[in-house]
Design a protein around this motif. Structure first.
Motif, PDB file in Angstrom:
ATOM      1  N   SER A  27      -7.879  30.912  56.706  1.00  0.00           N
ATOM      2  CA  SER A  27      -8.194  30.565  58.098  1.00  0.00           C
ATOM      3  C   SER A  27      -7.814  29.120  58.394  1.00  0.00           C
ATOM      4  O   SER A  27      -7.218  28.818  59.437  1.00  0.00           O
ATOM      5  CB  SER A  27      -9.686  30.773  58.374  1.00  0.00           C
ATOM      6  N   TYR A  75     -11.303  38.773  57.115  1.00  0.00           N
ATOM      7  CA  TYR A  75     -10.373  37.818  57.717  1.00  0.00           C
ATOM      8  C   TYR A  75      -9.106  38.550  58.133  1.00  0.00           C
ATOM      9  O   TYR A  75      -8.515  39.292  57.347  1.00  0.00           O
ATOM     10  CB  TYR A  75     -10.009  36.699  56.739  1.00  0.00           C
ATOM     11  N   TYR A 275     -14.198  32.378  60.676  1.00  0.00           N
ATOM     12  CA  TYR A 275     -12.737  32.348  60.641  1.00  0.00           C
ATOM     13  C   TYR A 275     -12.140  31.837  61.950  1.00  0.00           C
ATOM     14  O   TYR A 275     -11.145  31.111  61.950  1.00  0.00           O
ATOM     15  CB  TYR A 275     -12.179  33.743  60.323  1.00  0.00           C
TER      16      TYR A 275
END
Length: 315
Positions: A27, A75, A275
Motif C-alpha cells: 500500500s 489488499y 490500505y
C-alpha cells in the motif's frame, strides 16, 4: 543515522504477520508510485499484536465467506477511476449504529448521561479497547504483553530515525505507551490514520488514565504529529486534534489532513481501511519527504533544539 518506518495495526483479527506486513508495504509503495516515487528502498517493520488476543489469524487462502477466518478485505490496488460512494452497511443494526455514531461517540453530554450505553457499545464494537483498558485481572496480562512487544520493537530501532504509522486502535496504544510508560524514544514523525484519539469517549478515558482534567498533551518523544482522516470515516472524521491535544515541551501540536480513503472491494467502500490511508497522495508525500531528507548536522540539530526552546525565534 539510518531510517525506519514502523507500523502498528488496529482493531480486530488479522491475517498472519507476514501477509499483513506485505500488504501494508504494498500500500505504501503504491502510494509512492502514484506520486512518481517508485522503487524506493527502505526498512519497514510492522508491530503485530493481533495474535495476543486471537488464537488463530485470518487465512488469506480461505474461500468460505462464512468462515470466521475468511479475509473479507484483502489488499488490492486502488481503482484509478474510483468515485467516493456513500457507505452502505448490510446489517440494520450496524446501519442504525452508524447513523447514531455521532450522538453516541461525539456528544460528551450523551457519554456522561448514558455511560452504561456508551460502555456497552464501546465493548461490543471495540472489544480490544475494552480489554486493553480493563482493570480485570484476567485481562491484565494482555495489556502488559502488548506494551512489552511494542516497547521491545521501539528499543530495537532507538538509534534510527523513526517514522511511526499507527492505524485505528494502534494510535490509542502508542499514545498510552509514549505518554506513560517509556517517553524516551524519539519519534521523528508520528502519523495517525483512521484514529479514534479525537472521540470524546476516548479522550475521557485518556484523561482518566492520566488523572488530568485539562487537555492531554502531545507525547514528549514526538517531534512531529500528523493525523489523517477521511470525513466518511466514522472512527476518525471531524477530528482536528489540535483542538484536543496541547503542545509538548517542544511546541509540537498535531497537524491534520482530511483525505479521501479510496479503499473499495467488491463494490463495498470502507473509508476506515488502513490500505486506503497508506496510499493517499498527501500521506505518500510525507513518507517520501522523510525517506529523502538527509541527516542533519550536529550543529543544525543543536540550533533546532535551541529554537524549539524559544518558540518566538523565526523558523
Amino acid at each position: 543515522m539510518s531510517k525506519v518506518i514502523i507500523g502498528i495495526h488496529g482493531l480486530g483479527n488479522k491475517p498472519r504477520k507476514e501477509i499483513l506486513s506485505k500488504w501494508w508495504k504494498e500500500s505504501i509503495d503504491e502510494g509512492l508510485k502514484n506520486i512518481g516515487k517508485s522503487n524506493l528502498e527502505y526498512e519497514f517493520d510492522l508491530i503485530y499484536w493481533a495474535d495476543i488476543l486471537n488464537e488463530k489469524p485470518l487465512d488469506e487462502i480461505e474461500k468460505a465467506q462464512t468462515s470466521k477466518f475468511f479475509v473479507s478485505e484483502k489488499y488490492i490496488p486502488s481503482d484509478k477511476n474510483f468515485i467516493p460512494k456513500k457507505v452502505e452497511l448490510k446489517s440494520l443494526v450496524d446501519q442504525f449504529l452508524y447513523n447514531q455514531f455521532d450522538k453516541i461517540f461525539y456528544d460528551p453530554d450523551f457519554i456522561k448521561n448514558h455511560e452504561l450505553i456508551s460502555e456497552f457499545i464501546s465493548n461490543k464494537y471495540f472489544k480490544e479497547l475494552g480489554i486493553y483498558y480493563s482493570n480485570k485481572a484476567e485481562y491484565k496480562d494482555y495489556r502488559n504483553i502488548i506494551i512489552y512487544r511494542i516497547l521491545s520493537r521501539l528499543k530495537k530501532h532507538e538509534n534510527k530515525e523513526i517514522l511511526l504509522i499507527t492505524h485505528s486502535m494502534g494510535s490509542i496504544i502508542i499514545y498510552d505507551i509514549l505518554t506513560k510508560f517509556f517517553p524516551k524514544f524519539k519519534i521523528e514523525k508520528l502519523l495517525t490514520v483512521g484514529s479514534p484519539l479525537g472521540l470524546p469517549i476516548i479522550l475521557e478515558k485518556i484523561k482518566s488514565e492520566l488523572n488530568i482534567t485539562g487537555h492531554p498533551k502531545t507525547p514528549e518523544s514526538v517531534k512531529e504529529w500528523i493525523n489523517f482522516a477521511d470525513p466518511e470515516d466514522k472512527i476518525a472524521h471531524n477530528s482536528n486534534y489540535s483542538e484536543f491535544y496541547d503542545a509538548n515541551s517542544l511546541g509540537v501540536v498535531p497537524t491534520n489532513y482530511f483525505i479521501t480513503n479510496d479503499y473499495e472491494i467488491c463494490g463495498q467502500r470502507n473509508p476506515h481501511k488502513a490500505y486506503g490511508y497508506l496510499r493517499a497522495a498527501k500521506f505518500s508525500e510525507i513518507i517520501f519527504e522523510f525517506l529523502s531528507q538527509k541527516e542533519k548536522s550536529w550543529l543544525s540539530k543543536k540550533f533546532e533544539s535551541f529554537k524549539q526552546k524559544f518558540l518566538w525565534l523565526p523558523k
